[in-house]
Scaffold this motif. Structure first.
Motif, short mmCIF file in Angstrom:
data_model
loop_
_atom_site.label_atom_id
_atom_site.label_comp_id
_atom_site.label_asym_id
_atom_site.label_seq_id
_atom_site.Cartn_x
_atom_site.Cartn_y
_atom_site.Cartn_z
N GLN A 188 0.83 -1.20 0.00
CA GLN A 188 0.00 0.00 0.00
C GLN A 188 0.86 1.25 0.00
O GLN A 188 1.78 1.40 0.83
CB GLN A 188 -0.93 0.00 1.22
CG GLN A 188 -2.09 0.97 1.13
CD GLN A 188 -3.09 0.75 2.25
OE1 GLN A 188 -2.74 0.22 3.31
NE2 GLN A 188 -4.33 1.15 2.04
N GLN A 189 0.60 2.16 -0.93
CA GLN A 189 1.32 3.42 -0.98
C GLN A 189 0.83 4.35 0.12
O GLN A 189 -0.17 4.08 0.79
CB GLN A 189 1.16 4.06 -2.36
CG GLN A 189 1.81 3.23 -3.46
CD GLN A 189 1.59 3.80 -4.84
OE1 GLN A 189 0.50 4.20 -5.20
NE2 GLN A 189 2.65 3.83 -5.65
N SER A 190 1.55 5.46 0.31
CA SER A 190 1.28 6.34 1.44
C SER A 190 -0.12 6.95 1.42
O SER A 190 -0.66 7.30 2.46
CB SER A 190 2.33 7.46 1.49
OG SER A 190 2.31 8.21 0.29
N ASP A 191 -0.71 7.08 0.22
CA ASP A 191 -2.06 7.65 0.14
C ASP A 191 -3.14 6.57 0.07
O ASP A 191 -4.28 6.85 -0.32
CB ASP A 191 -2.17 8.60 -1.06
CG ASP A 191 -1.55 8.02 -2.31
OD1 ASP A 191 -1.20 6.83 -2.30
OD2 ASP A 191 -1.43 8.75 -3.30
N GLY A 192 -2.79 5.35 0.45
CA GLY A 192 -3.79 4.29 0.58
C GLY A 192 -4.03 3.46 -0.67
O GLY A 192 -4.88 2.56 -0.65
N VAL A 193 -3.33 3.71 -1.76
CA VAL A 193 -3.54 2.97 -3.00
C VAL A 193 -2.75 1.66 -2.95
O VAL A 193 -1.56 1.64 -2.63
CB VAL A 193 -3.08 3.80 -4.22
CG1 VAL A 193 -3.20 2.98 -5.50
CG2 VAL A 193 -3.91 5.07 -4.32
#
Length: 294
Positions: free
Chosen positions: A36-41
């Protein structure tokens, strides 16, 4: 007097902190799990030796708290010709071109990242300097060197071929016909300090992953536009209906061998405008949205 000086020296040596242990690399082949990337993706790594893509790259300075090893077990270094990628198998050798000034470099992707969605490559400060990148993201193209990348997958520990070649052999038991019976192991698994390629030759793993030359080649800049594509649709009618509702267009998209239809927003004049559009799409629940550079 000499004794006093000697005792002082011994005292300083005893109080000095121990020398830090040298980081030991543990190179291996890996695809890995979804992350998961930092913005939730969420992104889903996959093996792709014919990968070609355009997108945005950023420079990633070495963080003080960063782990000393990359995802594939190489020693992390700010001066290496290396980069991070969200989904490609690790390691992978690629050619990266800065579309804004035409500079081209060859590097090894050995880590996961970047953390921010809308970015397809995070390069070391060394690579950023050679590509002529500034503090902000730049438009790049990425092309995998299929031959070099497949070779790494074939010989590194964890690779699909090596997993078969180095599987422990079943121990063959020998029984003496006369005298006390004894059991002697005849076969055993191969060591992983060196690897065996498909031709049977032994390969030094450390030499195989030696630093790539810090060189660049000048090409021609390429004018591009920025777009944001949302989730691919299997039905063109559904995609067209969604595009009409959002004031967007429909383009054909291929996922593997399957033809799909994507809703494309733009073009956008600046990267900040594309980032804002991507943020709106993700907030609307279109998790497959991404920035396209063409």
């Amino acid at each position: 007097m000499k004794k006093a000086v000697l005792f002082c020296c011994l005292g300083v040596a005893a109080c000095s902190p121990p020398a830090p242990n040298k980081v030991k690399p543990a190179p291996h082949y890996v695809v890995g799990q979804a992350w998961q990337q930092s913005d939730g993706v969420w992104v889903y790594p996959r093996e792709d030796f014919s990968y070609q893509a355009t997108g945005l790259a950023v420079s990633q300075p070495q963080m003080k708290k960063a782990t000393p090893l990359t995802t594939d077990g190489e020693v992390r270094s700010a001066v290496s010709m290396a980069a991070s990628h969200p989904t490609l198998q690790l390691p992978a050798v690629v050619t990266v071109t800065n579309l804004e000034n035409g500079r081209e470099v060859r590097l090894r992707i050995n880590d996961r990242g970047p953390a921010q969605s809308g970015r397809i490559l995070g390069v070391t400060p060394k690579v950023a300097g050679l590509l002529g990148m500034g503090a902000g993201p730049v438009r790049v193209s990425i092309v995998v060197d299929e031959l070099a990348s497949r070779h790494l997958a074939e010989v590194l520990p964890g690779g699909p071929v090596l997993q078969i070649n180095t599987a422990p052999l079943e121990k063959v038991q020998q029984t003496q016909l006369t005298g006390p019976q004894s059991q002697t192991p005849v076969g055993q698994g191969a060591a992983l300090t060196t690897a065996q390629d498909t031709s049977g030759s032994m390969v030094d793993v450390s030499q195989l992953l030696a630093d790539l030359p810090a060189t660049w080649r000048q090409g021609m800049p390429k004018p591009t536009q920025l777009w944001v594509e949302t989730t691919d649709f299997t039905s063109r009618y559904t995609a067209a209906r969604e595009a009409a509702r959002e004031g967007a267009t429909v383009v054909a998209a291929f996922v593997g061998q399957e033809k799909k239809w994507a809703v494309r927003h733009g073009p956008f004049a600046t990267i900040s405008e594309a980032d804002a559009a991507l943020k709106r799409s993700l907030a609307a629940g279109l998790t497959g949205s991404h920035i396209v550079v063409e």
